[in-house]
Design an enzyme around this catalytic site. Structure first.
Site, PDB file in Angstrom:
ATOM      1  CG  ASP A   1      -2.263   0.647   0.995  1.00 25.16           C
ATOM      2  OD1 ASP A   1      -2.242   1.857   0.711  1.00 25.16           O
ATOM      3  OD2 ASP A   1      -3.306  -0.013   1.098  1.00 25.16           O
TER       4      ASP A   1
ATOM      5  CG  HIS B   1      -5.103   4.092   0.854  1.00 25.77           C
ATOM      6  ND1 HIS B   1      -4.778   2.772   0.651  1.00 25.77           N
ATOM      7  CD2 HIS B   1      -6.291   4.277   0.226  1.00 25.77           C
ATOM      8  CE1 HIS B   1      -5.719   2.200  -0.078  1.00 25.77           C
ATOM      9  NE2 HIS B   1      -6.658   3.092  -0.343  1.00 25.77           N
TER      10      HIS B   1
ATOM     11  CB  SER C   1      -9.145   1.199  -0.549  1.00 27.68           C
ATOM     12  OG  SER C   1      -8.566   1.293  -1.816  1.00 27.68           O
TER      13      SER C   1
END
Length: 621
Positions: free
Chosen positions: A23, A83, A410
């Site tokens: 990621d 994220h 996600s």
């Protein structure tokens, strides 16, 4: 998910599970990754902590690497975006009490398997995620000894396996016994699921039963319920409101209505709330010094359906209204001499429609292998660790937070990664396909009436991690099965080796059509040749492995409809031992008239219920 804090856990095995997160990196100081009470990493761990300067791993966050094939200035595994930290903490973050976003959605933040270990592989930067970096991360993660690989990233549209680094990496991981999970994508369109490898667990996004709304009170007493996550308070003030078209000196009316960044005159909006036709007008309001903003969702279609719980964080008092509500507010503004508005602080509400698949979640059918159903399942998204990162996607946002609320496939994908690790903690020797099958066949079907694309939107449905620990039967798929399937699609040995490795060879005369791959769901596309109505008859072959009770008998039931006839042969499966395998055929026939046929078969021994969707659809869909 039916997964409360007091759910039964096998902590000893859980602490040996390693989840690799490919990621944007990770924030190592987050409370979600504190290692208090953790023993040293499992002996199988072969990885390293190479996170860069001022980056420290521990017994919770046991490894970190970063990949920089473009030689960017960022030479660290530290997460600058939030994220990767969010996805890692969702899958395996510690228990953190009293987490919230400025008091909104207050509760305990925790991952699916809080005792598991995390290894972070940073491949994504503001400019994107390079294929070379993704493949390098796969190689390292497999060699490091991770059990589960989480990738909340991928292409915006499907591509051939030879052109997809995640597909290639996933095939290599599966051969080593590593389960790979990938988000479906956020295009919101049909045939746009980017994750189409059969062995990958592909996850769509759906709503939760807790919605977050931001109400707008007009001066005439009308209150509108909008979509936004706003921590701000105007303390009940009735603030003057102006419309974008009325506060410009150099733009056309159409452009000014949208509050384009170069249109709004700051001196005309100071101390006021700005009305904008465009979702992104909120950012303009912040830049020009407005007190707040009310914007229409019409120009941002993915957010336009208010029955789905999709609210995004705003950087000032703001709310986004449906087209009708915005038009009503606009009418109030037009007929009032001194119009005013109050924007209330966001509140949590019960979302009775949940779970529904979010509009932004990419849908099937599978554009590359039409006879493999994608997506595989659906799950929701919510608040978890973010850590010192701007919470909204508006460029002018100045705040930094420890916890935030994100929406997208996600965010749903790591929920399933945590659930998969939970199942593995009770069955450490199960194959990736067995774990995936357990979660798919025990999922509960979502509302067909509320989603016209049905299984193309949510796969087998909404997962139940607790039931998945004891699924009764599983569908297992092995490397040789994938090889036979790929060869049936026309891949020769040379191409096969580019995907699977040097030892791969197409067998002579032995192939598996995609619809007969031993998958927990069944799907096939019917060639219509331009005809409106087609009569069809299709057969699927499957094999199940008994992982429930030693002596057990399963009987099948099927859905019923005047649109099709469905039968299963044999309709009773008797097992005498664990890990015994039995095969069966599913035959479905009828007439197809431009729409998908959504059926199902379910095996039960009175204790376990093993459900599989059966999908037949025309090539015109």
């Amino acid at each position: 998910m039916g997964f409360p804090e007091n759910v039964h856990q096998n902590l000893t095995v859980e602490s040996d599970i390693i989840i690799g997160v490919i990621d944007t990196g990770i924030w190592p100081e987050s409370e979600s990754f504190i290692d208090k009470g953790f023993s040293p990493p499992p002996k199988k761990w072969k990885g390293v902590c190479e996170g860069g300067k001022n980056f420290t791993c521990n017994n919770k966050l046991i490894g970190a690497r970063y990949y920089n094939s473009q030689r960017r200035s960022d030479d660290s595994a530290r997460d600058r975006d939030g994220h990767g930290t969010h996805t890692a903490s969702t899958a395996a973050g510690n228990y953190v009490r009293d987490a919230s976003f400025y008091g909104i959605a207050k509760g305990t933040a925790r991952g699916g398997v809080p005792s598991a270990r995390i290894a972070a592989y940073k491949v994504c930067y503001p400019a994107g995620c390079r294929e070379a970096d993704i493949l390098a991360a796969f190689d390292d993660a497999i060699a490091d000894g991770v059990d589960i690989l989480l990738l909340s990233l991928g292409p915006k549209a499907p591509s051939n396996f030879t052109d997809d680094s995640i597909a290639i990496g996933a095939f290599h991981a599966l051969q080593k016994g590593t389960l790979v999970l990938q988000s479906a994508g956020n295009s919101g369109d049909k045939k746009r699921v980017g994750s189409i490898v059969p062995g990958i667990f592909t996850v769509a996004a759906s709503s939760t039963d807790r919605g977050i709304v931001t109400k707008v009170a007009a001066g005439n007493g009308t209150v509108f319920t909008g979509k936004a996550i706003s921590s701000f308070s105007l303390a009940g003030a009735s603030v003057p409101v102006v419309y974008g078209k009325d506060v410009t000196r150099n733009c056309s009316e159409a452009t000014a209505r949208r509050c384009a960044s170069t249109c709004v005159e700051p001196s005309l909006v100071k101390g006021k709330i700005l009305l904008c036709d465009n979702y992104w007008g909120v950012n303009t309001a912040l830049n020009v010094g407005a007190i707040g903003a009310v914007a229409s969702l019409e120009a941002f279609p993915q957010l336009g359906h208010l029955s789905v719980n999709t609210s995004f964080i705003v950087p000032l008092p703001a709310s986004h209204l449906s087209k009708q509500d915005f038009n009503d507010l606009q009418s109030y503004y037009a007929r009032t001499i001194t119009p005013t508005v109050d924007i209330l602080t966001s509140e949590s509400v019960k979302n009775a429609d949940a779970p529904l698949v979010a509009e932004f979640s990419s849908k099937g059918p599978n554009a590359i292998i039409p006879d493999i159903l994608k997506v595989d399942c659906s799950l929701h998204f919510f608040l978890l660790s973010f850590e010192n990162t701007s919470p909204s996607k508006f460029p002018s946002e100045k705040r930094y937070v420890k916890y935030s609320i994100l929406s997208g496939t996600s965010m749903s994908c790591p929920h399933v990664a945590g659930a998969a690790a939970y199942v593995k903690s009770f069955h450490p020797n199960w194959s990736p396909s067995a774990i995936k099958s357990a979660l798919m066949t025990t999922a509960w079907r979502m509302d067909l009436v509320k989603d016209s694309l049905a299984e193309f939107s949510y796969g087998t449905g909404h997962i139940d991690p607790v039931k998945a620990v004891d699924p009764g039967l599983v569908y297992e798929t092995f490397t040789e099965d994938y090889i036979k399937m790929l060869c049936s699609l026309g891949y020769d040995t040379a191409t096969l080796r580019k995907i699977l490795g040097a030892n791969s060879t197409c067998p002579t005369g032995v192939q598996i059509a995609p619809k007969d791959l031993n998958y927990p769901s069944m799907a096939t596309r019917i060639a219509t040749n331009g005809s409106t109505i087609i009569t069809y008859s299709e057969k699927f072959t499957r094999t199940v492995t008994n992982v429930g009770l030693r002596n057990s008998t399963y009987r099948v039931t099927t859905s019923k409809s005047p649109d099709y006839n469905i039968s299963v042969k044999p309709d009773i499966l008797t097992f005498r031992m664990l890990n015994e395998r039995k095969s069966f055929e599913v035959i479905i026939g009828g007439k197809i008239n431009g729409k998908m046929v959504s059926a199902e078969v379910e095996w039960s021994d009175g204790v376990h219920r093993v459900r599989s969707p059966v999908i037949v659809y025309p090539d015109s869909l």
